[in-house]
Design an enzyme around this catalytic site. Structure first.
Site, short mmCIF file in Angstrom:
data_model
loop_
_atom_site.label_atom_id
_atom_site.label_comp_id
_atom_site.label_asym_id
_atom_site.label_seq_id
_atom_site.Cartn_x
_atom_site.Cartn_y
_atom_site.Cartn_z
N GLY A 1 0.79 -1.23 0.00
CA GLY A 1 0.00 0.00 0.00
C GLY A 1 0.82 1.27 0.00
CB ILE B 1 -10.58 -0.23 -11.43
CG1 ILE B 1 -9.64 -0.54 -12.60
CG2 ILE B 1 -11.90 -0.97 -11.56
CD1 ILE B 1 -10.19 -0.16 -13.95
CG HIS C 1 -7.40 -7.02 -3.60
ND1 HIS C 1 -6.40 -6.19 -3.16
CD2 HIS C 1 -6.79 -8.19 -3.90
CE1 HIS C 1 -5.24 -6.83 -3.20
NE2 HIS C 1 -5.46 -8.04 -3.66
CD GLU D 1 0.74 -5.93 -5.66
OE1 GLU D 1 1.56 -5.04 -5.96
OE2 GLU D 1 0.33 -6.11 -4.50
NE ARG E 1 4.94 -10.59 0.17
CZ ARG E 1 3.67 -10.40 0.48
NH1 ARG E 1 2.96 -11.39 1.02
NH2 ARG E 1 3.06 -9.25 0.24
CB VAL F 1 -0.79 -11.97 5.77
CG1 VAL F 1 -1.49 -11.96 7.13
CG2 VAL F 1 0.47 -11.11 5.82
NE ARG G 1 -4.25 -9.42 6.85
CZ ARG G 1 -3.30 -9.10 5.96
NH1 ARG G 1 -2.36 -8.24 6.29
NH2 ARG G 1 -3.30 -9.65 4.76
#
Length: 451
Positions: free
Chosen positions: A165, A203, A208, A288, A292, A295, A338
């Protein structure tokens, strides 16, 4: 199979990796900063090595010290987890030069996909849909302004080497664009050491949606379905769920195949994630690739029954994937919240301190990934996430009910947390109906009283 793995990380992800290694009979080495001396990951690993002072640049980002610890302990591989050096091509390259297996993709792949502008070019050339934008070199702010006018507002300005971000600005007119261009450039330089930017159409109110990828070193690529990651605050994910309730089986198949194509385009190996923006008309665009473990990987594990960290270790050992795309079945629904040591009533200010009381939820369909314990001192110098609470149900409603119950049981004394904020999200009509996008928290929740 790998014999000894050094985990170049801390907190819950380090604990997660240590547990997977132990179940596979692999020895582990924890590295820690001076402030993390008593942290859980140092206690669970077979060996632990101090790599420097508290600040990340002196410890968890100190490549020389980490590689030295690897050589000192005789570890034959390094798992970077997420954050810190996990997407650093220089680190991955140095591991290869030192004959240490980097548990992740090749450094060349990290380099290609880490530069967002270059990644766009590769995806476009491979037939993966991308958001309309400009892939070339931007000479200066006047040139940038010309590009913005040609693409048409609203415009998103993004750091080429960005992530998390950072280095992102949105502009609706020329004045906002020029201001955003300067600040994004400055932030990109400060955060990533690279001030290059790229520009694309913004957009509005997208979802997401990201697809989990696994690819072995023998050319096999599979996807494990999608995760709905639209519940965000300042481009940071707060709550994730899998699968997304807006995808039909046909659309899931189409997006999954394109995600696999994106991975194959860069000869991807190991675990990775292809992130898409999904608009109101069911169009989707490559955003993107995260090279890896994520989370939010546990929710994919819950609905597929596949241990992603163990698969990473097997792939790094040279094993072929033991399943095909047809073997992967999505069952039930999973949600992850989270849990952060932060104060939602004061702009989500981080709240480091000592955990004086702790009650962790449990029961069927409840999972907690964490490295905290009663008496643990949350450091001031790292990310504020202290736990991930995951629930699984036969359907979305059951997963929500379990999450409500589990959050209500979760008690952390001595520091402020966002638990009540997470509970308030679950109560909204939009979340219950699955009718939310990336703008939801900013527009409906952030200023709401959640005390």
């Amino acid at each position: 199979m790998l014999k000894k793995v050094l985990i170049a990380n801390r907190g819950e992800i380090a604990v997660r990796i240590i547990r997977a290694c132990r179940e596979m009979g692999i020895s582990t080495v924890a590295v820690y900063s001076e402030i993390d001396r008593e942290a859980l990951h140092t206690q669970l690993a077979d060996e632990a090595v101090c790599i420097g002072p508290a600040m990340p640049k002196d410890s968890y980002l100190n490549i020389t010290n980490i590689l030295s610890a690897c050589v000192l302990t005789g570890a034959d591989a390094i798992h970077p987890g997420f954050g810190f050096l996990s997407e650093n091509p220089k680190f991955a390259k140095m591991c290869k030069q030192c004959n240490i297996k980097f548990i992740g993709p090749d450094y060349e792949t990290i380099e290609k996909m880490g530069n967002k502008a270059r990644a766009r070019e590769i995806m476009k050339e491979s037939g993966v849909p991308v958001v309309p934008g400009y892939e070339g070199e931007i000479r200066d702010e006047n040139h940038a302004l010309e590009i913005a006018k040609e693409i048409g507002y609203p415009i998103m300005i993004k750091a080429s080497a960005g992530g998390g971000g950072k280095g992102i600005r949105i502009a609706k007119n020329d004045e906002e664009f020029l201001m955003g261009f300067k600040t994004a450039k400055s932030e990109a330089k400060a955060c990533f050491g690279d001030d290059s930017l790229y520009i694309e159409r913004y957009i509005q109110k997208p979802k997401h949606i990201e697809f989990q990828i696994l690819a072995d070193e023998h050319g096999t690529v599979v996807h494990l379905g999608e995760r709905e990651c639209s519940m965000q605050r300042k481009n940071q994910k707060v709550l994730e769920e899998a699968p997304s309730n807006v995808l039909t089986p046909e659309l899931r198949h189409k997006m999954g195949e394109i995600a696999k194509r994106a991975a194959s385009a860069v000869d991807y190996k190991n675990a990775g994630t292809i992130e898409f923006l999904f608009d109101k008309e069911n169009n989707f665009y490559f955003m993107e690739m995260n090279t890896r473990i994520q989370v939010e990987h546990p929710i994919t594990e819950m609905i597929t029954g596949i241990d992603l960290v163990k698969e990473q270790l097997k792939i790094a050992s040279g094993e072929k994937l033991s399943f095909t795309q047809d073997d992967i079945k999505i069952k039930g629904h999973a949600i992850e919240c989270r849990v952060n040591a932060e104060d939602p009533e004061h702009d989500f200010r981080p709240c480091p301190g000592t955990i004086e009381e702790l009650c962790v939820p449990g029961g069927m369909g409840v999972r907690v990934d964490s490295a905290i314990f009663c008496g643990y001192k949350i450091p001031h110098c790292y990310d504020s996430m202290i736990a991930k609470l995951i629930t699984f149900g036969n359907d979305r409603n059951e997963a929500i009910v379990k999450m409500n119950r589990a959050l209500s049981e979760f008690a952390v004394g001595g520091v402020k947390t966002n638990i009540n904020f997470e509970l308030s999200i679950l109560e909204t009509k939009e979340f219950l109906e699955g009718d939310y996008d990336t703008s939801f928290l900013a527009e409906k929740m952030v200023n709401k009283d959640v005390s």
